[in-house]
Design an enzyme around this catalytic site. Structure first.
Site, PDB file in Angstrom:
ATOM      1  N   GLU A   9       0.805  -1.219   0.000  1.00 58.29           N
ATOM      2  CA  GLU A   9       0.000   0.000   0.000  1.00 58.29           C
ATOM      3  C   GLU A   9       0.843   1.276   0.000  1.00 58.29           C
ATOM      4  O   GLU A   9       0.910   1.988   1.007  1.00 58.29           O
ATOM      5  CB  GLU A   9      -0.989  -0.030   1.173  1.00 58.29           C
ATOM      6  N   GLU A  55      -4.320  -9.093  -1.499  1.00 60.04           N
ATOM      7  CA  GLU A  55      -4.837  -8.899  -0.132  1.00 60.04           C
ATOM      8  C   GLU A  55      -6.322  -8.627  -0.144  1.00 60.04           C
ATOM      9  O   GLU A  55      -6.818  -7.830  -0.955  1.00 60.04           O
ATOM     10  CB  GLU A  55      -4.114  -7.754   0.580  1.00 60.04           C
TER      11      GLU A  55
END
Length: 508
Positions: free
Chosen positions: A249, A352
């Site tokens: 991220e 994810e």
């Protein structure tokens, strides 16, 4: 005459844990969990290709079934009036890499709270041929929010030469032993994918593991060396590394971020890969490792990866684009197609996903929740139909409170561990993923699938020539279906209320 799935529903009772069936327990949600311990756990069984002229279907339902197999006859003509699912194997797309879950610190530590036999049953549920047959697992490089503490693999201030770099106890005592056992259990190679949440705090602009600090430019070479050391260490411990992402991220516009994080503008990531990470991997003999960029939500696609893929000297080091699922309800899948079109030689892989709330809340874990399983399967099928090569969810096992999570917070998981009772609970989400992982095997190729109604479906041609089709029904009524394979073979059947169905059809 009753159709095959209605016969199945009429005859199968899964409350008795015999013949590998679910030991059911209800927790006031709309479905149930399957309870496992040191001496018992349900198994889906080994999938075999049915005889010519027949098909096999494995069914899970909100109300009763978990991957229950039955067979039926393939017919020469379709039934009229029902939902039509059309599979065309002559139109082929991306090759499947695999499906799985993640060895976060929290997951591995939770596994270690179980007895050896119970822990083995968790790993068998995930990796055995009789289980979900997962073939991809993500591993945290250092700590993440789902650890018991904030840390990196070198927290000695100013250690630019990385003399004090070392694996953590979480690696040595928890993640690596469980990965090695999973490798023993699995009949397929498990692709291990690493992701760091943050560089060491002393390498960052803020001097903190959390927040929006960025990697100091002077630390780009030391951090590239840091990543090579992680590959060296895992491979020395017997865990082959298939690939990794340079950052989980890579935040670009958030204003508050309380978990382990590092901000990477796309141009900074481009320069880091082109000038430091890529050449360092190559010099270390790791040019074969699959370097995947992005590793974030698809609302920032394709914009984030454009500067990386449009620079040939950066792009040559990149194998694929990793994506997360957290905004998929708000951003359509068309951005995946746009990302693929930037460079069709780069694969897409979902790395994810998790459900539950990210805050202190005793209801984060919904034991037996079917809706969350439907959300998982819907997303998997949608992303596969937009060129994803696989789908990996987040924590493999969490405790009854959905943790531990060192900054505070909780999530749900496919497996919830009750260490006090030495048992664990397989959530409906686990079976949702297994409905794909057991049937869309590695090196299968996605083929065209069209649905006339509200069902969700995807299909692959498998390496042995058989065809697998996975269908999600969120309907509260039985759905009559005519499933066409290349317009010459038809499966006419009924799909149960709120169900997952995985069909296997032999080669023509």
């Amino acid at each position: 005459m009753m159709k095959p799935l209605l016969q199945l529903l009429a005859s199968v009772i899964i409350l008795q844990h015999v013949n590998g069936q679910c030991a059911r327990r209800d927790y006031d949600h709309d479905s149930f969990v399957c309870v496992c311990n040191a001496t018992y756990c349900d198994e889906a069984g080994v999938v075999t290709v049915p005889a010519a002229g027949t098909y096999a279907v494995y069914t899970s339902t909100r109300d009763a079934l978990r991957l229950e197999p039955t067979t039926g006859e393939i017919e020469a003509t379709p039934d009229a009036g029902g939902v039509e699912i059309t599979v065309d194997t002559t139109n082929q797309y991306q090759t499947i890499i695999g499906f799985g879950s993640s060895f976060s610190d929290s997951a591995a530590l939770n596994l270690n709270t179980l007895s050896d036999a119970a822990r083995d049953n968790v790993l068998r549920s995930y990796f055995a041929a009789e289980g979900a047959e997962f073939t991809v697992s993500r591993v945290t490089i250092g700590g993440s929010d789902f650890s018991t503490r904030p840390y990196s693999l070198d927290d000695v201030e100013g250690d630019i030469a990385l003399e004090f770099w070392s694996l953590a106890p979480e690696d040595i005592d928890a993640k690596i032993p469980n990965i090695l056992r999973a490798m023993e259990i699995s009949s397929s190679e498990i692709f291990i994918l690493g992701s760091p949440w943050s560089p060491p705090a002393w390498m960052k602009s803020t001097g903190e593991v959390t927040g929006l600090g960025y990697l100091l430019p002077a630390m780009r070479q030391p951090y590239a060396n840091f990543m090579v050391k992680w590959i060296d260490a895992y491979e020395a411990a017997g865990v082959p590394v298939w690939g990794f992402t340079p950052q989980n991220e890579p935040l670009t516009d958030e204003t508050v971020w309380t978990i382990n994080a590092c901000k990477w503008l796309p141009e900074d990531m481009r320069d880091y890969i082109r000038d430091f990470l890529g050449p360092t991997l190559e010099a270390a003999g790791y040019a074969d490792k699959k370097l995947m960029v992005f590793d974030f939500n698809r609302d920032k696609l394709p914009d984030y990866v454009m500067p990386l893929l449009s620079d040939p000297e950066c792009s040559k080091y990149i194998a694929g684009v990793a994506a997360h699922w957290y905004v998929d309800d708000f951003i359509g899948p068309e951005v995946l197609l746009a990302t693929r079109d930037l460079d069709p030689t780069k694969f897409l892989l979902h790395t994810e996903a998790s459900t539950g709330v990210r805050q202190e809340n005793p209801d984060s874990v919904y034991l037996g929740d079917w809706l969350r399983a439907e959300q998982y399967l819907y997303d998997i099928l949608e992303n596969l139909n937009y060129y994803s090569t696989g789908w990996v969810d987040w924590n493999m096992a969490l405790d009854l409170n959905g943790g531990p999570c060192w900054p505070g917070g909780a999530l749900d998981s496919q497996v919830i561990v009750n260490a006090t009772a030495d048992e664990f609970y397989k959530q409906p989400m686990h079976y949702a993923l297994a409905h794909v992982s057991k049937f869309f095997t590695r090196d299968s190729v996605r083929v065209d699938t069209a649905v006339s109604g509200t069902l969700k479906a995807a299909a692959v041609s498998r390496p042995d020539g058989s065809v697998a089709i996975v269908v999600l029904s969120t309907s509260d009524a039985v759905e009559s279906v005519s499933l066409s394979i290349d317009g010459s073979r038809f499966i006419n059947t009924d799909l149960p209320v709120r169900s997952f169905s995985s069909f296997v059809v032999p080669p023509a």
